[in-house]
Design an enzyme around this catalytic site. Structure first.
Site, PDB file in Angstrom:
ATOM      1  N   ASP A 297     -11.818  -6.517  -3.016  1.00  9.77           N
ATOM      2  CA  ASP A 297     -12.643  -7.741  -2.967  1.00  9.77           C
ATOM      3  C   ASP A 297     -14.020  -7.367  -2.419  1.00  9.77           C
ATOM      4  OD1 ASP A 297     -10.721  -7.754  -0.351  1.00  9.77           O
ATOM      5  OD2 ASP A 297     -12.746  -8.399   0.154  1.00  9.77           O
TER       6      ASP A 297
ATOM      7  N   GLU B  78       0.823  -1.215   0.000  1.00  8.89           N
ATOM      8  CA  GLU B  78       0.000   0.000   0.000  1.00  8.89           C
ATOM      9  C   GLU B  78       0.858   1.267   0.000  1.00  8.89           C
ATOM     10  OE1 GLU B  78      -4.056  -1.645   2.175  1.00  8.89           O
ATOM     11  OE2 GLU B  78      -2.343  -1.215   3.445  1.00  8.89           O
TER      12      GLU B  78
HETATM   13  N1  ADE Z   1      -9.232  -5.413   3.398  1.00  3.71           N
HETATM   14  C1  ADE Z   1      -9.487  -5.705   2.108  1.00  3.71           C
HETATM   15  N2  ADE Z   1     -10.408  -6.674   2.001  1.00  3.71           N
HETATM   16  C2  ADE Z   1     -10.739  -7.022   3.265  1.00  3.71           C
HETATM   17  C3  ADE Z   1     -11.624  -7.988   3.807  1.00  3.71           C
HETATM   18  N3  ADE Z   1     -12.352  -8.772   3.030  1.00  3.71           N
HETATM   19  N4  ADE Z   1     -11.703  -8.076   5.161  1.00  3.71           N
HETATM   20  C4  ADE Z   1     -10.970  -7.268   5.944  1.00  3.71           C
HETATM   21  N5  ADE Z   1     -10.109  -6.359   5.480  1.00  3.71           N
HETATM   22  C5  ADE Z   1      -9.994  -6.229   4.141  1.00  3.71           C
END
Ligand code: ADE
Length: 247
Positions: free
Chosen positions: A213, A12
């Site tokens: 996601d 990041e």
């Molecule tokens: N950061 C990016 N995706 C995530 C997820 N599914 N759960 C927790 N933190 C995240």
């Protein structure tokens, strides 16, 4: 001005460091960055690296905390207490809750909460402890700057509630619980911790996340596939904000 830019994972913040040091090539990774830094000074405090760069006459401090609320609180505290940062910008990735958010989209937190903070056994709401608050609001001025940058770049920057917890969410039922309990649009693992620290020190902060996601069954696969590309989208936007802040 002394400005902090933080993320949780090395992926990041690498794109931020690359933008702050002309000696670094666009795809540099940490090992390469450490060997080739010219504009950047390295500090190590409490097991974390802090990168100090002079940029357009200002002092910029960049760090990644490691994953989770505890490490994020430590890094935000060091950036404020030790390096005396006056503003903090967080850049990284998140899981989408709001179905309008697709992979690579940006969301700026209006306010943040801790979805895993639970003393409901004592009659308190989820996310609340005495003398705390369920939601911590981000700085309105930094959010305004973000919307100006978005307009300039022709990007639709969504604003919404970000829920933070020490859990990677890959479970539609847990995601739905977080949505309905906190009215959250996205979730991640550090933002609210940074918000609590900045709020306590009265340091204006901004949390930006690009979706990696959908916090569903495919989340771990998608996270691995999109961590780098989404991190870059967020980092590029944060650098544009920085340019506007220091202008
Ligand atoms: N950061 C990016 N995706 C995530 C997820 N599914 N759960 C927790 N933190 C995240």
């Amino acid at each position: 001005m002394r400005i902090a830019i933080m993320g949780a994972m090395v992926e990041e913040i690498e794109p931020i460091l690359v933008r702050l040091d002309p000696a670094l090539s666009p795809e540099s990774e940490l090992a390469h960055i450490l060997q080739n830094m010219q504009n950047i000074r390295l500090h190590t405090i409490a097991g974390n690296r802090y990168f100090e760069a002079r940029y357009k006459g200002h002092e910029i401090f960049v760090a990644y905390s490691k994953i989770g609320k505890v490490f994020a609180s430590l890094t935000a505290s060091v950036l404020i207490e030790h390096f005396k940062c006056e503003k903090l910008l967080f850049s990284g990735v998140a899981g989408a809750i709001n179905e309008e958010l697709k992979i690579g989209d940006l969301i700026a937190a209006t306010k943040l909460c801790q979805h895993d903070l639970d003393i409901t056994a004592f009659g308190h709401p989820y996310g609340y402890v005495p003398e705390g608050k369920v939601y911590v609001e981000s700085d309105a001025n930094l959010r305004r700057i973000a919307q100006e940058v978005a307009k300039e770049k022709g990007i639709a920057l969504k604003e919404g509630i970000i829920a933070t917890g020490d859990q990677f969410i890959a479970d539609p039922a847990r995601k739905e619980w977080i949505r309905k309990t906190f009215d959250a649009d996205a979730l991640e693992m550090e933002g609210a911790a940074v918000a609590v620290v900045c709020d306590a020190y009265d340091v204006p902060f901004f949390v930006l996340r690009s979706i990696s996601d959908a916090a569903d069954m495919d989340a771990s696969f998608d996270f691995d596939a999109f961590l780098k590309s989404s991190s870059r989208i967020s980092a590029d936007f944060i650098i544009s904000m920085l340019d506007r802040i220091v202008a």
